[in-house]
Design a protein around this motif. Structure first.
Motif, PDB file in Angstrom:
ATOM      1  N   UNK A  24       0.895  -1.150   0.000  1.00 14.90           N
ATOM      2  CA  UNK A  24       0.000   0.000   0.000  1.00 14.90           C
ATOM      3  C   UNK A  24       0.938   1.205   0.000  1.00 14.90           C
ATOM      4  N   UNK A  25       1.315   1.644  -1.192  1.00 18.81           N
ATOM      5  CA  UNK A  25       2.403   2.589  -1.369  1.00 18.81           C
ATOM      6  C   UNK A  25       2.314   3.889  -0.592  1.00 18.81           C
ATOM      7  N   UNK A  26       1.198   4.567  -0.689  1.00 18.69           N
ATOM      8  CA  UNK A  26       1.100   5.855   0.016  1.00 18.69           C
ATOM      9  C   UNK A  26       1.056   5.661   1.524  1.00 18.69           C
ATOM     10  N   UNK A  27       0.407   4.594   1.981  1.00 14.24           N
ATOM     11  CA  UNK A  27       0.377   4.318   3.416  1.00 14.24           C
ATOM     12  C   UNK A  27       1.797   4.055   3.905  1.00 14.24           C
ATOM     13  N   UNK A  28       2.536   3.241   3.158  1.00 14.68           N
ATOM     14  CA  UNK A  28       3.918   2.934   3.520  1.00 14.68           C
ATOM     15  C   UNK A  28       4.781   4.193   3.518  1.00 14.68           C
ATOM     16  N   UNK A  29       4.538   5.065   2.560  1.00 12.36           N
ATOM     17  CA  UNK A  29       5.298   6.315   2.494  1.00 12.36           C
ATOM     18  C   UNK A  29       5.070   7.138   3.760  1.00 12.36           C
ATOM     19  N   UNK A  30       3.838   7.201   4.228  1.00 16.93           N
ATOM     20  CA  UNK A  30       3.540   7.918   5.474  1.00 16.93           C
ATOM     21  C   UNK A  30       4.214   7.235   6.655  1.00 16.93           C
ATOM     22  N   UNK A  31       4.203   5.887   6.648  1.00 20.71           N
ATOM     23  CA  UNK A  31       4.876   5.162   7.726  1.00 20.71           C
ATOM     24  C   UNK A  31       6.360   5.513   7.758  1.00 20.71           C
ATOM     25  N   UNK A  32       6.986   5.554   6.579  1.00 18.93           N
ATOM     26  CA  UNK A  32       8.409   5.885   6.499  1.00 18.93           C
ATOM     27  C   UNK A  32       8.682   7.299   6.982  1.00 18.93           C
ATOM     28  N   UNK A  34       6.695   9.551   8.701  1.00 16.41           N
ATOM     29  CA  UNK A  34       6.149  10.120   9.935  1.00 16.41           C
ATOM     30  C   UNK A  34       6.078   9.143  11.100  1.00 16.41           C
ATOM     31  N   UNK A  35       6.350   7.855  10.851  1.00 16.08           N
ATOM     32  CA  UNK A  35       6.239   6.855  11.912  1.00 16.08           C
ATOM     33  C   UNK A  35       7.462   5.937  11.986  1.00 16.08           C
ATOM     34  N   UNK A  36       8.630   6.459  11.617  1.00 14.60           N
ATOM     35  CA  UNK A  36       9.907   5.734  11.723  1.00 14.60           C
ATOM     36  C   UNK A  36       9.864   4.365  11.043  1.00 14.60           C
ATOM     37  N   UNK A  37       9.189   4.280   9.929  1.00 15.40           N
ATOM     38  CA  UNK A  37       9.074   3.044   9.130  1.00 15.40           C
ATOM     39  C   UNK A  37       8.402   1.898   9.875  1.00 15.40           C
ATOM     40  N   UNK A  38       7.617   2.205  10.881  1.00 14.36           N
ATOM     41  CA  UNK A  38       6.863   1.181  11.603  1.00 14.36           C
ATOM     42  C   UNK A  38       5.735   0.685  10.700  1.00 14.36           C
ATOM     43  N   UNK A  39       5.801  -0.569  10.269  1.00  8.99           N
ATOM     44  CA  UNK A  39       4.841  -1.125   9.316  1.00  8.99           C
ATOM     45  C   UNK A  39       3.587  -1.664   9.993  1.00  8.99           C
TER      46      UNK A  39
END
Length: 133
Positions: A24-32, A34-39
């Protein structure tokens, strides 16, 4: 799948360029960013054989070209940037519908982007999310 059925049955000259990073590309981008890549379950393939780790084409899930071809829609998958120009030319030169799947690394981000609650002054134009914003 309904879209593939419709363009095949109606013989529409629709070209589909599917950019597939198996996430889920955009969700993953936000995780990277703004959330320290926490998947949080953003991978969309088979856990026991992740294509971005194995680089085995058999591990790409689902097989979009096979799906398209099952509707009678010509399709192709490319794996390298160097193949893009030729594959697009082939797609455009093919009469009727066509699906072109372009595999891309899941770490590639879509830029520019504006963070939630931000304005154009907060636009992010570079980086992979390892920088602090």
């Amino acid at each position: 799948c309904q879209e593939l059925a419709t363009i095949a049955i109606e013989k529409l000259d629709v070209k589909i360029l599917l950019i597939n990073n198996q996430h889920l590309g955009m969700v993953m981008q936000w995780e990277d960013r703004f959330y320290k890549s926490n998947r949080a379950h953003t991978y969309l393939g088979m856990r026991e054989a992740e294509y971005h780790e194995t680089n085995n084409v058999a591990d790409i899930y689902p097989d979009f070209p096979k799906m398209a071809e099952s509707f009678g829609v010509p399709a192709k998958r490319i794996l390298k940037k160097e193949e893009v120009r030729g594959a697009i030319r082939e797609m455009l030169d093919t009469p009727g519908p066509y699906l072109l799947e372009v595999m891309t690394p899941h770490v590639e981000h879509v830029l520019p982007m504006i963070p939630g609650g931000g304005t154009f002054k907060d636009i992010i134009t570079e980086g992979d999310g390892t920088q602090k914003y």
